[in-house]
Design an enzyme around this catalytic site. Structure first.
Site, short mmCIF file in Angstrom:
data_model
loop_
_atom_site.label_atom_id
_atom_site.label_comp_id
_atom_site.label_asym_id
_atom_site.label_seq_id
_atom_site.Cartn_x
_atom_site.Cartn_y
_atom_site.Cartn_z
N GLU A 286 -14.02 14.02 0.48
CA GLU A 286 -12.95 15.01 0.28
C GLU A 286 -13.52 16.33 -0.24
O GLU A 286 -12.96 17.39 0.00
CB GLU A 286 -11.92 14.44 -0.71
CG GLU A 286 -10.50 14.83 -0.37
CD GLU A 286 -9.46 14.02 -1.13
OE1 GLU A 286 -8.66 13.34 -0.47
OE2 GLU A 286 -9.45 14.07 -2.37
N HIS A 315 -26.81 -8.52 5.92
CA HIS A 315 -26.43 -9.48 6.96
C HIS A 315 -25.25 -8.97 7.78
O HIS A 315 -24.54 -9.75 8.40
CB HIS A 315 -26.11 -10.83 6.31
CG HIS A 315 -27.28 -11.36 5.54
ND1 HIS A 315 -28.19 -12.23 6.09
CD2 HIS A 315 -27.72 -11.08 4.29
CE1 HIS A 315 -29.14 -12.49 5.19
NE2 HIS A 315 -28.87 -11.80 4.09
N LYS A 429 0.59 14.95 4.72
CA LYS A 429 1.55 14.74 3.61
C LYS A 429 2.88 15.40 3.93
O LYS A 429 3.95 14.85 3.66
CB LYS A 429 1.01 15.40 2.33
CG LYS A 429 0.08 14.54 1.53
CD LYS A 429 -0.09 15.21 0.15
CE LYS A 429 -1.37 14.81 -0.51
NZ LYS A 429 -1.68 15.62 -1.68
O1 PA5 Z 1 -8.99 14.44 -5.30
C1 PA5 Z 1 -7.81 14.71 -5.18
O2 PA5 Z 1 -7.32 15.76 -5.65
C2 PA5 Z 1 -6.85 13.79 -4.45
O3 PA5 Z 1 -7.50 12.71 -3.86
C3 PA5 Z 1 -5.80 13.26 -5.42
O4 PA5 Z 1 -6.42 12.57 -6.46
C4 PA5 Z 1 -4.79 12.34 -4.73
O5 PA5 Z 1 -4.21 12.99 -3.62
C5 PA5 Z 1 -3.69 11.93 -5.70
O6 PA5 Z 1 -3.06 13.06 -6.23
P1 PA5 Z 1 -2.07 12.94 -7.46
O7 PA5 Z 1 -2.85 12.64 -8.67
O8 PA5 Z 1 -1.38 14.27 -7.53
O9 PA5 Z 1 -1.12 11.83 -7.15
#
Ligand code: PA5
Length: 460
Positions: A286, A315, A429
């Site tokens: 990410e 394996h 989203k």
């Molecule tokens: O790294 C990030 O910002 C995302 O992966 C969030 O952690 C994830 O989308 C969850 O977000 P939130 O804490 O607002 O639920």
């Protein structure tokens, strides 16, 4: 705290010029690494990014410890509703410090288990509810945004399952000044810990996001932060020989960009580090998977992280790693001094295939298998490197997580991308919000419907 980074098998002298880095290439890259460190340091000093400060937040750490001490003994299960960066850090800590699932041992009020609801598959949620007792469960709901659909969906079910007095068994971790979770927590009086605005989800394991669940399951968060603080000091050193975060960032960057390795295999030889491998997958994917540089140039950067477990995946995956496309860098994670050796009985059975192991240990076998795999990869000109944690305890795990966060941030600088946003996940989203009927997202519902119409036409 001792964490060693060994990059010998990334070098041309070990694996050849085509896939390995020549000394001159490494030397030429060093100014880039130092520039990345200075660039990131400036951003942190400006207050843009806060993860490096987290291990030093003594007041927050004490507040969480106090809360943990107050509620200890009143639950045998901590149920975490969260996803992505709001769940993976807790899993890495639980698995790393209390042992791999499903062999953590019986759970009791002094040894509570951690149940993580990080998916909206009803099979997970419903089975979790059946396995927990509402009178002995403490629910931790974590969402920095305060409105992530998956977390809200799972939490609404768990909140209802807790019953009318349930609010007393709920703790929230969210942003201080925004989001509906904060509104609900205030309305219903949940104890609430705040996520600093400049700490992103995947960089938040040492903020209340990771520390609250960790403290509740009995992890010594003070030691965790002590290790991370020690690593932070190393990570700011403008000295590649002493700074493992910067050194590893440079070597991985050079292997990736100069030797064309679009895949990184994170390869712990430790079941306890398996949770960390999944946490790392998110951090790397990410943070570094980005369409554009900070200057707006389209680059579609990214190195696909793969999690593999040694020896298990020898394996399963290693045939591909040895003989398939030479497009991967393999990063082993090992523990020099495991908690126990796992002695193999001395008794011999008169069978050649069994008796050579008599009297040896599983720890030695694990170590030898890792070194053998590294040697075989090198013999096949496959780049590999290794992080070795002296031990796997709070200090070392805290330090390792912090090292990987710094490494990622430095890579972001070297690639000139923003490692701290995640625009790419937004459209999916928004479609979900539109389709689930959230107000303000009607246009995304319509856009989705146009997409479905097109699919129907293409299918014919
Ligand atoms: O790294 C990030 O910002 C995302 O992966 C969030 O952690 C994830 O989308 C969850 O977000 P939130 O804490 O607002 O639920």
């Amino acid at each position: 705290m001792k964490i060693h980074f060994d990059d010998t098998n990334l070098r041309a002298a070990m694996i050849g010029d085509v896939h390995g880095l020549k000394s001159a290439e490494i030397k030429a890259g060093q100014p880039e690494a130092l520039k990345a460190l200075a660039g990131f340091q400036a951003l942190v000093e400006e207050g843009r990014y806060g993860f490096p400060h987290q291990p030093f937040q003594t007041a927050t750490i004490q507040e969480i410890e106090r809360f943990g001490a107050q509620v200890r003994g009143s639950f045998d299960t901590v149920c975490l509703a969260g996803i992505g960066g709001s769940a993976l850090g807790a899993w890495a800590l639980d698995c790393g410090l209390r042992g791999p699932h499903p062999v953590q041992g019986a759970f009791t009020p002094t040894h509570p288990r951690l149940v993580i609801l990080d998916n909206v598959d009803p099979a997970l949620t419903l089975a979790a509810l059946e396995s927990m007792n509402p009178k002995k469960t403490l629910v931790v709901v974590i969402a920095k945004s305060g409105a992530t659909a998956e977390t809200v969906g799972a939490f609404l079910i768990v909140r209802d399952w807790l019953g009318p007095q349930g609010a007393k068994r709920i703790v929230a971790v969210t942003s201080e000044g925004r989001g509906d979770l904060k509104v609900l927590a205030t309305r219903e009086g949940y104890p609430t810990f705040h996520v600093p605005e400049n700490v992103g989800g995947r960089f938040s394991v040492l903020s209340p996001v990771g520390l609250v669940p960790a403290a509740l399951i009995g992890v010594n968060i003070r030691k965790l932060c002590k290790g991370a603080a020690g690593m932070t000091r190393l990570a700011w050193l403008p000295d590649l020989a002493r700074n493992p975060a910067l050194r590893s960032a440079l070597m991985l960057y050079l292997s990736w960009t100069r030797k064309n390795k679009p895949i990184q295999v994170a390869f712990p030889y430790s079941n306890r580090l398996w949770g960390t491998a999944f946490w790392f997958r998110q951090l790397w994917a990410e943070s570094l998977g980005k369409a554009k540089t900070r200057q707006g140039e389209t680059v579609h950067a990214g190195q696909t992280p793969v999690a593999a477990l040694g020896t298990t995946d020898q394996h399963s995956q290693v045939q591909l790693y040895m003989e398939g496309p030479n497009d991967k860098v393999h990063t082993f994670w090992t523990v020099a001094r495991p908690a126990s050796p796992g002695r193999i009985p001395r008794q011999k059975l008169g069978l050649e295939g069994f008796d050579y192991l008599a009297g040896q240990s599983l720890a030695k076998l694990l170590d030898v298998e890792q070194r053998s795999t590294a040697a075989a990869l090198a013999a096949n000109h496959r780049p590999n490197c290794a992080f070795t944690l002296d031990r796997l305890d709070e200090e070392h795990l805290g330090a390792f997580l912090q090292l990987l966060e710094f490494q990622t941030a430095f890579l972001g600088e070297m690639l000139d991308i923003n490692a701290f946003d995640q625009e790419g996940v937004e459209l999916g989203k928004k479609f979900t919000f539109g389709l689930m009927g959230r107000k303000g997202f009607e246009s995304y519902r319509e856009e989705y419907q146009r997409y479905e119409t097109k699919r129907a036409q293409v299918r014919g």
